[in-house]
Design an enzyme around this catalytic site. Structure first.
Site, mmCIF file in Angstrom:
data_model
loop_
_atom_site.group_PDB
_atom_site.id
_atom_site.type_symbol
_atom_site.label_atom_id
_atom_site.label_comp_id
_atom_site.label_asym_id
_atom_site.label_seq_id
_atom_site.Cartn_x
_atom_site.Cartn_y
_atom_site.Cartn_z
ATOM 1 N N ARG A 1 -23.193 -13.392 -8.724
ATOM 2 C CA ARG A 1 -24.406 -12.733 -8.206
ATOM 3 C C ARG A 1 -25.642 -13.250 -8.952
ATOM 4 O O ARG A 1 -26.657 -13.593 -8.340
ATOM 5 C CB ARG A 1 -24.284 -11.209 -8.382
ATOM 6 C CG ARG A 1 -23.276 -10.607 -7.417
ATOM 7 C CD ARG A 1 -23.040 -9.132 -7.641
ATOM 8 N NE ARG A 1 -22.194 -8.597 -6.566
ATOM 9 C CZ ARG A 1 -21.385 -7.557 -6.679
ATOM 10 N NH1 ARG A 1 -21.291 -6.907 -7.843
ATOM 11 N NH2 ARG A 1 -20.671 -7.155 -5.668
ATOM 12 N N ASP B 1 0.862 -1.194 0.000
ATOM 13 C CA ASP B 1 0.000 0.000 0.000
ATOM 14 C C ASP B 1 0.894 1.240 0.000
ATOM 15 O O ASP B 1 2.120 1.137 0.120
ATOM 16 C CB ASP B 1 -0.981 -0.013 1.181
ATOM 17 C CG ASP B 1 -2.317 0.644 0.824
ATOM 18 O OD1 ASP B 1 -2.309 1.850 0.471
ATOM 19 O OD2 ASP B 1 -3.354 -0.029 0.866
ATOM 20 N N HIS C 1 -18.471 -3.851 -16.874
ATOM 21 C CA HIS C 1 -18.853 -4.006 -15.465
ATOM 22 C C HIS C 1 -19.632 -2.770 -15.039
ATOM 23 O O HIS C 1 -19.188 -1.965 -14.235
ATOM 24 C CB HIS C 1 -17.569 -4.159 -14.638
ATOM 25 C CG HIS C 1 -17.801 -4.522 -13.203
ATOM 26 N ND1 HIS C 1 -18.723 -5.447 -12.792
ATOM 27 C CD2 HIS C 1 -17.205 -4.082 -12.061
ATOM 28 C CE1 HIS C 1 -18.678 -5.565 -11.471
ATOM 29 N NE2 HIS C 1 -17.770 -4.737 -11.003
HETATM 30 N N1 APR Z 1 -0.758 2.235 -4.814
HETATM 31 C C1 APR Z 1 -1.155 1.246 -4.005
HETATM 32 N N2 APR Z 1 -2.267 1.297 -3.255
HETATM 33 C C2 APR Z 1 -3.005 2.398 -3.307
HETATM 34 C C3 APR Z 1 -2.635 3.494 -4.142
HETATM 35 C C4 APR Z 1 -1.461 3.386 -4.922
HETATM 36 N N3 APR Z 1 -1.045 4.348 -5.741
HETATM 37 N N4 APR Z 1 -3.569 4.462 -3.989
HETATM 38 C C5 APR Z 1 -4.471 4.004 -3.100
HETATM 39 N N5 APR Z 1 -4.125 2.765 -2.676
HETATM 40 C C6 APR Z 1 -4.778 1.899 -1.683
HETATM 41 C C7 APR Z 1 -5.491 2.682 -0.576
HETATM 42 O O1 APR Z 1 -4.554 3.257 0.344
HETATM 43 C C8 APR Z 1 -6.360 1.601 0.049
HETATM 44 O O2 APR Z 1 -5.728 0.954 1.140
HETATM 45 O O3 APR Z 1 -5.822 1.101 -2.221
HETATM 46 C C9 APR Z 1 -6.569 0.610 -1.104
HETATM 47 C C10 APR Z 1 -8.014 0.442 -1.508
HETATM 48 O O4 APR Z 1 -8.669 -0.174 -0.453
HETATM 49 P P1 APR Z 1 -10.168 0.192 -0.005
HETATM 50 O O5 APR Z 1 -10.308 1.658 0.085
HETATM 51 O O6 APR Z 1 -10.519 -0.627 1.179
HETATM 52 O O7 APR Z 1 -11.015 -0.268 -1.297
HETATM 53 P P2 APR Z 1 -11.508 -1.751 -1.696
HETATM 54 O O8 APR Z 1 -12.876 -1.985 -1.158
HETATM 55 O O9 APR Z 1 -10.442 -2.722 -1.407
HETATM 56 O O10 APR Z 1 -11.690 -1.547 -3.283
HETATM 57 C C11 APR Z 1 -10.605 -1.210 -4.121
HETATM 58 O O11 APR Z 1 -11.628 -2.210 -6.044
HETATM 59 O O12 APR Z 1 -13.805 -2.968 -6.443
HETATM 60 C C12 APR Z 1 -12.890 -1.928 -6.601
HETATM 61 O O13 APR Z 1 -14.345 -0.029 -6.646
HETATM 62 C C13 APR Z 1 -13.367 -0.693 -5.894
HETATM 63 O O14 APR Z 1 -11.804 0.745 -6.994
HETATM 64 C C14 APR Z 1 -12.086 0.072 -5.785
HETATM 65 C C15 APR Z 1 -11.048 -1.024 -5.556
#
Ligand code: APR
Length: 316
Positions: free
Chosen positions: A158, A38, A182
């Site tokens: 789903r 992350d 999607h």
């Molecule tokens: N590099 C790596 N990770 C990143 C970056 C980056 N440049 N920018 C953001 N992130 C991380 C965020 O810090 C966060 O921890 O991506 C993570 C996303 O996690 P969540 O916010 O919990 O989102 P999540 O429910 O996992 O979904 C992620 O998948 O289904 C799709 O629409 C959804 O686009 C979204 C993605």
């Protein structure tokens, strides 16, 4: 030094809700060592989840290493990358509303993936899915056979669940395929939908099937409205099924967002189609014979996807 072949390595880019669940599943299924990546501001979450999951593995008896990092160098040599980097939807938002936020993130990921993991098989989950997977492949200059998007497995799951509940049969016996983008105009292919060979229409009325199609199309949004963020268990399981098919050369036929070069009449576009996933990545795109109604729906879905891809291309 041991010369035994090392385990497979899976890097999960984004250690949020889906990333955490992906790591749990990869460990549970013993697919290989896992790196949870992350951004620096969230490295504590990545490291904390990794530690929690390694301790979980100690109970389950799994030996795979799970590490958290914000250093791309730790992802080097990965066999599989699964990308959830970005922001999920909030109530009232469509997937397309995320494009401006998630586009720079996907570009950053593409550049780093190219530099550190040029040979990985890449599965994109970030939304808007079809445009994000297109941009990742284009920007990184990857072989399109090694870059796919996860949507069809989830949308089909789903659809299958709702059909199974309606017909009061086991979901294991439902064969359903959802193709196209999607988004809300995804295409449930009724002509290929059976309950163990029996046409779904023989067990479920047309009216109920239509209601189930509507619910499937809005299936992601239904969960966003309930939770305030998007789904993560089923998306993670869907992507792991795809990763497993690649890593174990299972050659499963799964609906995935794949790069089209004329199949179904579309070019230079990522969209959900049935593909065979094996050690070669996308080994085959299967062209189903669609009804005229299904072709019309697919054309509508492709137009929506193209619209977002055009926005992405303009800002390149
Ligand atoms: N590099 C790596 N990770 C990143 C970056 C980056 N440049 N920018 C953001 N992130 C991380 C965020 O810090 C966060 O921890 O991506 C993570 C996303 O996690 P969540 O916010 O919990 O989102 P999540 O429910 O996992 O979904 C992620 O998948 O289904 C799709 O629409 C959804 O686009 C979204 C993605």
């Amino acid at each position: 030094m041991s010369n035994t072949k090392s385990r497979k390595k899976i890097a999960l880019i984004g250690a949020g809700n889906i990333g955490g669940e992906l790591a749990a599943l990869c460990a549970h299924r013993q697919l290989g060592d896992v790196v949870l990546f992350d951004i620096p501001g969230r490295v504590g979450v990545a490291k904390g989840k990794a530690l929690d999951l390694e301790q979980n593995s100690a109970i389950a008896g799994n030996d795979a290493k799970i590490t958290g990092t914000s250093d791309w160098a730790d992802c080097a040599g990965s066999d599989v990358l699964i990308i959830t980097a970005g922001i999920p939807r909030k109530p009232g938002q469509s997937r397309d509303d995320l494009v401006a936020i998630n586009l720079p993130i996907i570009r950053d990921v593409a550049d780093n993936a190219k530099k550190h993991c040029p040979d990985a098989f890449i599965i994109v989950i970030s939304n808007p899915l079809d445009a994000m997977v297109y941009e990742l492949m284009r920007r990184g200059g990857f072989d399109a056979k090694k870059v796919v998007g996860m949507a069809g497995v989830l949308d089909s799951a789903r659809f299958s669940l709702f059909l199974a509940r309606e017909a009061n049969v086991s979901v294991k016996d439902v064969r359903a395929m959802v193709l196209g983008g999607h988004g809300d105009d995804m295409v449930p292919v009724m002509s290929a939908c059976t309950i163990n060979g029996v046409r779904a229409g023989e067990l479920i009325s047309k009216e109920r099937i239509d209601a189930i199609i509507t619910r499937t199309r809005k299936g992601g949004g239904e969960i966003v409205e309930l939770m305030g963020t998007s789904a993560y268990y089923a998306p993670a399981t869907s992507a792991v099924a795809m990763a497993e098919s690649y890593l174990l050369d299972q050659k499963r036929l799964l609906p995935c967002a794949a790069y089209l070069t004329g199949e179904y009449g579309y070019k230079d576009l990522y969209m959900g189609v049935p593909v065979v996933l094996g050690a070669g990545g996308v080994e085959k795109i299967v062209e189903l014979t669609l009804t005229d109604e299904e072709k019309t729906m697919l054309a509508k879905s492709a137009k929506s996807v193209q619209g977002i891809v055009d926005v992405v291309k303009k800002s390149a």
